[in-house]
Structures are given as structure tokens and as C-alpha cells.
Design a protein around this motif. Sequence first.
Motif, PDB file in Angstrom:
ATOM      1  N   VAL A  39      -5.925  -0.798 -20.892  1.00 37.77           N
ATOM      2  CA  VAL A  39      -5.295   0.405 -21.653  1.00 37.77           C
ATOM      3  C   VAL A  39      -3.787   0.426 -21.134  1.00 37.77           C
ATOM      4  O   VAL A  39      -3.354  -0.198 -20.249  1.00 37.77           O
ATOM      5  CB  VAL A  39      -6.182   1.566 -21.223  1.00 37.77           C
ATOM      6  N   SER A  40      -3.185   1.095 -22.032  1.00 40.46           N
ATOM      7  CA  SER A  40      -1.610   1.266 -21.775  1.00 40.46           C
ATOM      8  C   SER A  40      -1.310   2.231 -20.469  1.00 40.46           C
ATOM      9  O   SER A  40      -2.135   2.952 -20.179  1.00 40.46           O
ATOM     10  CB  SER A  40      -0.905   2.037 -22.913  1.00 40.46           C
ATOM     11  N   PRO A  41      -0.402   1.740 -19.703  1.00 38.08           N
ATOM     12  CA  PRO A  41       0.103   2.750 -18.448  1.00 38.08           C
ATOM     13  C   PRO A  41       0.242   4.174 -18.779  1.00 38.08           C
ATOM     14  O   PRO A  41       0.145   4.968 -17.845  1.00 38.08           O
ATOM     15  CB  PRO A  41       1.329   1.944 -17.830  1.00 38.08           C
ATOM     16  N   LYS A  42       0.822   4.404 -20.017  1.00 40.33           N
ATOM     17  CA  LYS A  42       0.956   5.889 -20.169  1.00 40.33           C
ATOM     18  C   LYS A  42      -0.216   6.629 -20.378  1.00 40.33           C
ATOM     19  O   LYS A  42      -0.232   7.949 -20.428  1.00 40.33           O
ATOM     20  CB  LYS A  42       1.524   5.745 -21.763  1.00 40.33           C
ATOM     21  N   TYR A  43      -1.331   5.870 -20.489  1.00 39.90           N
ATOM     22  CA  TYR A  43      -2.727   6.692 -20.461  1.00 39.90           C
ATOM     23  C   TYR A  43      -2.896   7.376 -19.067  1.00 39.90           C
ATOM     24  O   TYR A  43      -3.517   8.650 -19.074  1.00 39.90           O
ATOM     25  CB  TYR A  43      -4.012   5.783 -20.604  1.00 39.90           C
ATOM     26  N   VAL A  44      -2.260   6.954 -18.240  1.00 39.84           N
ATOM     27  CA  VAL A  44      -2.382   7.761 -16.902  1.00 39.84           C
ATOM     28  C   VAL A  44      -1.595   9.106 -17.113  1.00 39.84           C
ATOM     29  O   VAL A  44      -2.297  10.182 -16.385  1.00 39.84           O
ATOM     30  CB  VAL A  44      -1.577   7.013 -15.730  1.00 39.84           C
ATOM     31  N   THR A  91      -6.961   9.379 -10.271  1.00 40.97           N
ATOM     32  CA  THR A  91      -6.730   9.207 -11.725  1.00 40.97           C
ATOM     33  C   THR A  91      -6.280   7.852 -12.044  1.00 40.97           C
ATOM     34  O   THR A  91      -6.679   7.227 -13.117  1.00 40.97           O
ATOM     35  CB  THR A  91      -6.049  10.491 -12.332  1.00 40.97           C
ATOM     36  N   PRO A  92      -4.973   7.438 -11.761  1.00 42.67           N
ATOM     37  CA  PRO A  92      -4.279   6.334 -11.954  1.00 42.67           C
ATOM     38  C   PRO A  92      -4.992   4.955 -11.501  1.00 42.67           C
ATOM     39  O   PRO A  92      -5.228   3.911 -12.403  1.00 42.67           O
ATOM     40  CB  PRO A  92      -3.373   6.092 -10.751  1.00 42.67           C
ATOM     41  N   ARG A  93      -6.059   4.862 -10.375  1.00 38.55           N
ATOM     42  CA  ARG A  93      -7.014   3.909 -10.324  1.00 38.55           C
ATOM     43  C   ARG A  93      -8.117   3.897 -11.286  1.00 38.55           C
ATOM     44  O   ARG A  93      -8.616   2.769 -11.738  1.00 38.55           O
ATOM     45  CB  ARG A  93      -7.514   4.048  -8.985  1.00 38.55           C
ATOM     46  N   GLN A  94      -8.593   4.897 -11.850  1.00 35.62           N
ATOM     47  CA  GLN A  94      -9.702   5.016 -12.811  1.00 35.62           C
ATOM     48  C   GLN A  94      -9.120   4.267 -14.326  1.00 35.62           C
ATOM     49  O   GLN A  94      -9.711   3.809 -14.887  1.00 35.62           O
ATOM     50  CB  GLN A  94     -10.104   6.487 -13.272  1.00 35.62           C
ATOM     51  N   ALA A  95      -7.708   4.850 -14.368  1.00 26.97           N
ATOM     52  CA  ALA A  95      -7.097   4.283 -15.984  1.00 26.97           C
ATOM     53  C   ALA A  95      -7.035   2.731 -15.443  1.00 26.97           C
ATOM     54  O   ALA A  95      -7.424   2.066 -16.522  1.00 26.97           O
ATOM     55  CB  ALA A  95      -6.018   4.945 -16.049  1.00 26.97           C
ATOM     56  N   LYS A  96      -6.732   2.240 -14.449  1.00 29.25           N
ATOM     57  CA  LYS A  96      -6.618   0.771 -14.298  1.00 29.25           C
ATOM     58  C   LYS A  96      -7.974   0.045 -14.217  1.00 29.25           C
ATOM     59  O   LYS A  96      -7.960  -1.244 -14.578  1.00 29.25           O
ATOM     60  CB  LYS A  96      -5.711   0.454 -13.199  1.00 29.25           C
ATOM     61  N   ALA A  97      -8.735   0.761 -13.960  1.00 28.04           N
ATOM     62  CA  ALA A  97     -10.177   0.074 -14.095  1.00 28.04           C
ATOM     63  C   ALA A  97     -10.780   0.012 -15.389  1.00 28.04           C
ATOM     64  O   ALA A  97     -12.072  -0.632 -15.608  1.00 28.04           O
ATOM     65  CB  ALA A  97     -11.233   1.011 -13.115  1.00 28.04           C
ATOM     66  N   LEU A 107     -17.994  -7.135 -28.066  1.00 30.81           N
ATOM     67  CA  LEU A 107     -17.068  -6.626 -27.566  1.00 30.81           C
ATOM     68  C   LEU A 107     -17.562  -5.960 -26.239  1.00 30.81           C
ATOM     69  O   LEU A 107     -18.552  -5.336 -26.147  1.00 30.81           O
ATOM     70  CB  LEU A 107     -16.213  -5.329 -28.035  1.00 30.81           C
ATOM     71  N   VAL A 108     -16.978  -6.463 -25.089  1.00 29.98           N
ATOM     72  CA  VAL A 108     -17.330  -5.885 -23.939  1.00 29.98           C
ATOM     73  C   VAL A 108     -16.575  -4.928 -23.182  1.00 29.98           C
ATOM     74  O   VAL A 108     -15.187  -5.204 -23.381  1.00 29.98           O
ATOM     75  CB  VAL A 108     -17.681  -7.205 -22.744  1.00 29.98           C
ATOM     76  N   PHE A 109     -16.982  -3.521 -22.751  1.00 26.90           N
ATOM     77  CA  PHE A 109     -16.375  -2.640 -22.288  1.00 26.90           C
ATOM     78  C   PHE A 109     -16.655  -2.459 -20.834  1.00 26.90           C
ATOM     79  O   PHE A 109     -17.747  -2.324 -20.643  1.00 26.90           O
ATOM     80  CB  PHE A 109     -16.367  -1.410 -23.150  1.00 26.90           C
ATOM     81  N   ARG A 110     -15.536  -2.036 -20.035  1.00 28.72           N
ATOM     82  CA  ARG A 110     -15.936  -1.760 -18.938  1.00 28.72           C
ATOM     83  C   ARG A 110     -14.869  -0.419 -18.342  1.00 28.72           C
ATOM     84  O   ARG A 110     -13.748  -0.326 -18.830  1.00 28.72           O
ATOM     85  CB  ARG A 110     -15.917  -2.883 -17.750  1.00 28.72           C
ATOM     86  N   ARG A 111     -15.379   0.391 -17.481  1.00 22.97           N
ATOM     87  CA  ARG A 111     -14.629   1.501 -16.847  1.00 22.97           C
ATOM     88  C   ARG A 111     -15.570   1.801 -15.384  1.00 22.97           C
ATOM     89  O   ARG A 111     -16.679   1.599 -15.209  1.00 22.97           O
ATOM     90  CB  ARG A 111     -14.635   2.556 -17.672  1.00 22.97           C
ATOM     91  N   GLY A 112     -14.829   2.630 -14.647  1.00 23.29           N
ATOM     92  CA  GLY A 112     -15.205   2.987 -13.356  1.00 23.29           C
ATOM     93  C   GLY A 112     -14.873   2.286 -12.175  1.00 23.29           C
ATOM     94  O   GLY A 112     -14.752   0.939 -12.248  1.00 23.29           O
ATOM     95  N   ILE A 113     -15.104   2.967 -11.119  1.00 22.42           N
ATOM     96  CA  ILE A 113     -14.531   2.519  -9.821  1.00 22.42           C
ATOM     97  C   ILE A 113     -15.968   2.302  -8.978  1.00 22.42           C
ATOM     98  O   ILE A 113     -16.429   1.366  -8.575  1.00 22.42           O
ATOM     99  CB  ILE A 113     -13.603   3.213  -9.275  1.00 22.42           C
ATOM    100  N   MET A 114     -16.527   3.292  -8.709  1.00 21.03           N
ATOM    101  CA  MET A 114     -17.589   3.689  -7.889  1.00 21.03           C
ATOM    102  C   MET A 114     -18.854   3.358  -8.731  1.00 21.03           C
ATOM    103  O   MET A 114     -19.537   2.642  -8.455  1.00 21.03           O
ATOM    104  CB  MET A 114     -17.804   4.871  -7.029  1.00 21.03           C
ATOM    105  N   TRP A 115     -18.946   4.084  -9.966  1.00 21.17           N
ATOM    106  CA  TRP A 115     -19.981   3.926 -11.010  1.00 21.17           C
ATOM    107  C   TRP A 115     -19.390   3.211 -12.050  1.00 21.17           C
ATOM    108  O   TRP A 115     -18.799   3.785 -13.083  1.00 21.17           O
ATOM    109  CB  TRP A 115     -20.348   5.303 -11.334  1.00 21.17           C
TER     110      TRP A 115
END
Length: 184
Positions: A39-44, A91-97, A107-115
Motif C-alpha cells: 500500500v502507499s506510504p501515505k496510508y500511514v 501503526t507504521p509497521r502494521q501498514a508496511k505489513a 488474488l492473495v492478500f496479507r496483513r498483520g504483524i503478530m496475527w
Amino acid sequence: MTETPPTNPDSPLNPHDSNLVEPRGNGRVQLEISEWRRVSPKYVTVQIVGTVITFVVLLGVFGWLAFTGQTWAWIPFGIGVIVAIVDLAITPRQAKAIGYQLREDDLVFRRGIMWQRIVAVPYGRMQLVDITRGPLARWLGLAEVKLVTAAAATGVSIPGIPNDEAERLRDHLVEVAETRRAGI
């Protein structure tokens, strides 16, 4: 140490094409996917502003109660400050994940750091591809692409995509989904 896979400069989607680094630990889910679109860095900025607004309102209410003699209000006020600081820090790390990959059949989608959540949505199962834009995201030129399927658990929302890229992604997904459904 793992290497970042090469990017595809000819890709019509995601001009800021920065890849997720795979994987960081042995317990992390590994996929045979070479290129994740981020996603765009602006999302942070969108996430941080939303968090700040939420906590300013909540902390304002509990702060007002605390300063007007309600001593119990200091407890939720203190907890709110701690939660706000932690949320703003991660929040910035979550957006980068957050990342997605357009593969041949899905289409494969992923999100999350711990979960971590990793969802593969087959093109032939897509029923609706929707673009939404909130006021701040619209001001920053971002959109959210929502994919709806018959199964509620596989619905995917990809936030923080630049407007023009979101429209190209929507058009691409609709086109591919129509050809896949025609073969069913």
C-alpha cells in the motif's frame, strides 16, 4: 538473511512497487510468491490521523471528568494514553505489513504483524469489486478496494491504494473475474 525479490518495472499496477521481505522467522507463514505489492506510504498518515482523532475525543472526555473531580476517570485516562502511544508506535509497521499479489488464478492478500491473515480469493468467486474513499484518504489521493465473495470470511479490503491504481486494479479484477466465471 533473505533478499528482496526483484521488482517488475513494467507492471501497470502499483508504481511505488516496494516488496515485503520474506520471512523474518521460522514460524512465519511462507508463500511461494515472489512479488508483493504494498500500500502507499501515505496510508500511514491516514491511520495516524484516525488514531489521533479517536484518542483525542476519548482522552478529552476522561480528562474533563478527571479535572472536574471524578478521580476514577484518571484510570481510563492513563490507560488511554498508554494505548494511544502503543498504537501510534505500531501503526507504521502494521501498514508496511499489508500486501497483495495478483497470481494466475487468484488474488492473495496479507496483513498483520503478530496475527497474520493471508487470504487467497479466486478470481472466479469474486462477485463485487468496490472502491471507497474516506475524506482524508480522498484528500491524500488514496482509495480502498473491496472484494466481495459469496463467503463472508473471504472478503478482502485493500486499503491505501492510490486512486488511479485502485481503478486499474478494479478494472483488471472485474475483467479477469468475468472470464473465469464464464468458464464455470
